[in-house]
Design an enzyme around this catalytic site. Structure first.
Site, PDB file in Angstrom:
ATOM      1  CB  CYS B 106      -4.893   0.693  -3.076  1.00 25.65           C
ATOM      2  SG  CYS B 106      -4.229  -0.498  -4.085  1.00 25.65           S
ATOM      3  CB  CYS B 109      -6.189  -2.455  -8.055  1.00 20.49           C
ATOM      4  SG  CYS B 109      -5.350  -3.476  -6.769  1.00 20.49           S
ATOM      5  CB  SER B 110      -9.353  -0.477  -5.035  1.00 16.59           C
ATOM      6  OG  SER B 110     -10.048  -1.580  -5.388  1.00 16.59           O
ATOM      7  CB  CYS B 111      -5.205  -3.235  -1.690  1.00 18.80           C
ATOM      8  SG  CYS B 111      -4.553  -4.132  -3.187  1.00 18.80           S
TER       9      CYS B 111
END
Lengths: 116, 207
Positions: B106, B109-111
């Protein structure tokens, strides 16, 4: 000397701790819980978090994953200020009350907030 | 526990105090139930975790019909095993073959597909992984000890808040006759992100 952990559920995976500290897990759960109860949509949250990470990077944070929950918490505080009228000053004031509560609680006993 | 004579408890650091402050304010407003927070953490860390994803993969390895469903409608396939969650609603499963290797990132962000993979490891959230998975996927894979032949195509999937990806790793050689529950041990979290292959039988496997 050990500090009693107010939250003793440090999650782990095959590579060690996923949360480095309990407060990270707690902050994670707060956001999920507020979303579940309908305070904000998940993509609204994702956008707020991305924005927070972006501005931290612009301010020079190398963002190696270890500051992730710091951004998470900051984004959550802003979201809650907007959506639930919990202001930053209130959080700071309450944090100091918690600090006093710790300092006044004999070691080994449960720390409880005593409102003045 | 006695310690150096001071009759107090050492306060946690500032960020931890802020979280505690925020939580207690929200509890007072009736917006958060402390017990619910514990349930959330317990769910994501102990019940959800990579084991759910491993079960999905093992089922797909043994049941061609399920695999078909997983590749066409991953959300429904995952729900069929009762793994549903607010962060995993729209899932897409991408299949590794001898010619194609998939890698999930991702960049924004950090999905991450929490309901099937638990909480994201810290490297997944780091800026170097987020950028290099796109610019130099082969180099990233090498750092995870995953060497691919030059002619294997690498496809990088960038998650969003709407779509989460799960990699269906190749079933390892020697696992042909293994039962489904034994297969789950070969499916590591990293193999479902795509930075590694599934473990070979007899190498210890996941967790």
């Amino acid at each position: 000397m050990t500090v009693p952990n107010p939250f003793d559920l440090q999650p782990k995976d095959s590579e060690g701790l996923v949360f480095r500290e309990p407060w990270e897990a707690q902050a994670f759960a707060l956001a999920v819980s507020l979303h579940q109860s309908g305070l904000f949509a998940w993509d609204e949250w994702a956008a707020a978090l991305a924005e927070e990470i972006k501005s931290a990077q612009q301010a020079g944070d190398p963002d190696l994953g270890n500051t992730y929950y710091t951004h998470w918490l900051r984004a959550l505080e802003k979201m809650v200020a907007r959506k639930a009228a919990v202001k930053g000053e209130c959080i700071a004031e309450r944090a100091e009350e918690w600090r006093d509560a710790y300092l006044q609680t004999p070691h080994g006993e449960a720390v409880e907030l005593v409102r003045k | 526990m006695p310690h150096d004579g001071h009759d107090h408890t050492d306060p946690p650091d500032d960020l931890a105090l802020r979280v505690k402050a925020l939580e207690s304010l929200l509890v007072e407003k009736g917006l958060v139930d402390p017990a619910a927070l514990d349930v959330i953490i317990d769910t994501y860390e102990n019940k959800v975790g990579p084991r759910n994803g491993a079960q999905v993969v093992a089922r797909a390895w043994t049941d061609p019909k399920y695999k078909q469903l997983l590749l066409t409608d991953a959300t429904a396939a995952i729900a069929e095993l009762n793994y549903v969650g607010r962060q995993g609603e729209h899932m897409v499963c991408v299949e590794n073959t001898k010619d194609v290797h998939n890698l999930v990132v991702c960049t924004l962000c950090s999905c991450y597909p929490w309901p099937v993979l638990g909480l994201p490891p810290s490297w997944y959230k780091s800026a170097p992984y987020r950028s290099r998975a796109v610019s130099d996927p082969r180099g990233v894979l090498k750092e995870f000890g995953t060497e691919l032949d030059e002619d294997v195509e690498i496809r990088v999937w960038d998650s969003t808040s709407e779509v989460r990806y799960l990699v269906l790793p190749e079933k390892p050689d020697g696992a042909e006759n293994m039962p489904e529950d034994a297969l789950t041990n070969l499916v590591t979290r990293n193999s479902m992100i795509g930075v590694e292959k599934a473990s070979a039988p007899g190498t210890g496997g996941a967790l």
